[in-house]
Enzyme design. Sequence first.
Site, PDB file in Angstrom:
ATOM      1  CG  LEU B 613      -1.994  -1.278   1.321  1.00  0.00           C
ATOM      2  CD1 LEU B 613      -2.658  -1.217   2.565  1.00  0.00           C
ATOM      3  CD2 LEU B 613      -2.885  -1.364   0.041  1.00  0.00           C
ATOM      4  CD  GLU B 688       3.009 -10.210  13.560  1.00  0.00           C
ATOM      5  OE1 GLU B 688       2.445 -11.098  12.670  1.00  0.00           O
ATOM      6  OE2 GLU B 688       2.869  -9.947  14.799  1.00  0.00           O
TER       7      GLU B 688
END
Lengths: 316, 728
Positions: B613, B688
């Site tokens: 994004l 992560e």
Amino acid sequence: MRAFSFERATSPAEAAAAVARTPGAKFIAGGTNLLDLMKLEIETPTHLVDVNDLGLDKITPTDDGGLRIGALVRNTDLAADNRVRRDYGVLSRALLAGASGQLRNKATTAGNLLQRTRCPYFYDPAMPCNKRKPGSGCAAIGGFNRNLAIMGVSDKCIATHPSDMAVAMRALDATVETVKPDGKTRAIPIADFHRLPGDTPQIETNLQPGECITAVTLPRPIGGKHVYHKVRDRASYAFALISVAAVVRDDGTGRLAFGGLAHKPWRVEAAEAKIGDGAKAVTDIALAGAKTTPQNAFKLPLVERTLGGILTEARA
Amino acid sequence: MKFDKPAGTNPIDRKMVIGKATDRIDGPLKTTGTAPYAYERHDVVANQAYGYIVGSTIAKGQIASIDTADAKASPGVVGVVTWENAGKLGTSHWHTARLLAGPKVEHYDQAVAIVVADSFEEARAAAKLIRVQYKRADGQFDLAAQKASATKAGDGADSAVGDFASAFASAPIHLDQQYTTPDQSHAMMEPHASIAAWDGDKLTLWTSNQMINWAVDAMSDLLLIPKENVHVMSPFLGGGFGSKLWVRADAMLAAVGARVTGRPVRVTLTRPMVFNNTTHRPATIQRIRIGSDKDGKITAIGHESWSGDLPGGGPEGATNQTKKLYAGANRMTALRLAVLDLPEGNAMRAPGEAPGLMALEMAMDEFAEKLGMDPVEVRIVNDTQVDPENPNRPFSQRNLVGCLRKGAEAFGWNKRNPKPASVRDGRWLVGMGMASAYRGAPVMNSAARVDIDRNGVVTVATDMTDIGTGSYTIIGQTAAEMMGVPLDKVVVKLGDSSFPVSSGSGGQWGANSSTAGVYAACMALREKVAAKLGLDPKSAVFENGTVSAGGKSAPLTDAAGLSAEDRIEFGDLSRKYVQATFGGHFVEVAVDAYTGEMRIRRMLAACAAGRILNPKSARSQVIGAMTMGAGAALMEELVVDKRFGYFVNHDLAEYHVPVHADIPHQEVIFLEEEDPTSSPMKAKGVGELGICGVGAAIANAIYNATGVRVREYPITLDKFVEQMPRVA
């Protein structure tokens, strides 16, 4: 932190007298160690005597060709001094290996000598510690002692002295100048300044109550290659696992002092005669009588290997 | 908005704002020190008092007595609260141990009292005057010693396909090794902090928390008040990494302290308290077995993991990735949980995969060496495009091979000398290592409200949090893209329980889920706008502040005052498909041939994680996680004192995380990817992924450099220096 009273001393002798006459009084200079300990109530001074304004912040030549470093010279300024960089490189390098830029800006020469151990049990008031609370026992013996002392330990304490600067000072045969509460001065060889823990680990130096450090003097330069190798668990901002302060001359003579091994900077002069025979010959003498734990036994080979690197590169 | 079919083409696909490297819109607030963090909110309520928490000095037992007389008489003290006068408190299913001990003590530094005073210093000084007498009980603190007593960690703890035992026994190449990872602390920059104020029976809590709605839920349960009486605000966090998924003692004791004393109370955990009072990533002991044919195709793979927690707690899911990462017809995983009386174990960045891959990807390196294969190739040979435990379930997208090939090429992997300890650069031994990265891409339902004002400013409100990740910016980008306005015409309001309930931040689900919620709300608003402007909502194009359809157009400001709220509700696509993110980590290290000191020289990650994004904040997430993984590989360890039952190194001087000097140049490559099954955003998550596998890549590089294999993390020099070749 307990409440305390505060005064600014105007001369070293007055500062010494002020501390001597008030039970529980302490000097405060940079405060980089003392304030942390006060917040944890590991140190609980009743009265602080501020020595920052005593004019002890100069580095001046001595008559015999050495340097006198005022007690209040900041670690940053000492490391950056051109005379120190040129003639006592091991000292400059040791200073820059310690702490962080911010701490070095505040930390003083005398305060650095007087900083207290970083043993984690000393830092936890819930745990027994003969240094923090004499007679309470030592949680480090039998506990987490990976980075604690292997030389000169006692069954009361296995703490290390955390200073890098002091290790270089020891190699350079510095002298600690003081003034006592009665106004008399004395000079203490750095070898005799810090104590081994013995039965009284809470007494860390041979300073008398109220005795105030005014300067540290360095004898005339001894030449040679100056190396400070600090081995630690990360690249910066960590206390030494072990460190080696070395001055090695082309003729194979030199000076060696070790950090991270004992309650004081560790130096065995007799070992220095073996520099030409290599690291193992040196450490066989310098580290004789070591008392290790399963966690910190690695320090013995680590010192030897680190010294081996220094001697190899000094010869190259 | 239901999301139960793969996304088709939608306004996000225009990528006018989404997908562009964009500076954080909250950056100026942070760089000018004006972003309001919980502990600094002096202005929000008058007459604030300071709370200071006292922690237990035993790990297990009972409080026999608490003498608070001297503390109460200490200057500035407003009140002291212990279990004896806290009033009735509830329990929360979010917590294994209670946030206030008494009379039972469950772990070291569990809160036993809070002192409330006019100043922090007065509260702290008085706290030292509280005398607690304990009845100490014996506890279990040693995972290795408790391993034999560990039991199956609940339903779903085990998985098995085929006949692992016989396939492993008959495999011509096998590896059977044990690895350990230590307890770790989140060590985020901002400690836990809260301000609590009561207005009658209504509580306002300014705090630092990743999951606003869970915080409301927990405070309601703990304080025994209705949820609608709890207002939680957490607009900025100085990091969390999972330690702020749930409210902690600061929040509850600020509220209880305020209720008892009648003053708003502000509390921070001191740094030394964070380590034992809050949660940590639990240590693991892992056994990995891999068997294959001589061509390197895995025929049997088994992964067992043991961890410990307080009674009622859960396991560290270190076998997660092994169920999905590599092919192999015969497989097993097992999680075993022992009871330990240490502080509560819980989620820390990539729980499960982070420690699991530290073991699995070191095992793969050892396995490659046994095969005599290149570590990259052995991973590629064992790629799978379907769930290895359920071959009918495909991955929605899986470009592990692309990550490995592209990463290897960009890194110069072909220059690696496979023979360990054979590359010297002066006094340094140099090595290269690599590992696969895998992390699931979970989704969570997420809602938002969007409105338009008369200046054409679009305002988004959602209780989503920005834990330093960049949520403000990607949510702003989403609204800008959807409503056809520039980013500077979007206002983003986050972290307030009066806003629609979002996914929150955790499990790397936040970016995809929360922006999908904003997408849903924007779609609802677009329909309203089109209707108001008399335009066909299906064909309306929102661009440059104008709405156009069927040859007509109108300025967006004509729709001023409109507002819409909606929620993305995820269907069963995540059951039909395995949705996950992939990567390849490549690392070069140098190890001092004399001393064993290690320096990472280069790090590169190639990532395939759906649509990116905001490439700038995504890169920051990945390099931050790589840094954290370097800490895990080389230095991070909560040291357990097995006599007293606590983490000894409970401050940042002794619990080491990397400093700048430890971290070299880091490169991140994102592979082009859009996943239509993930959400309308076609994104996944990267927060992560970056920590997954990187520790093993470092470990493998150290092995390649030195020839010494250390299977007990962290790889500190004391574990291998004596085994290193002697240097002349």
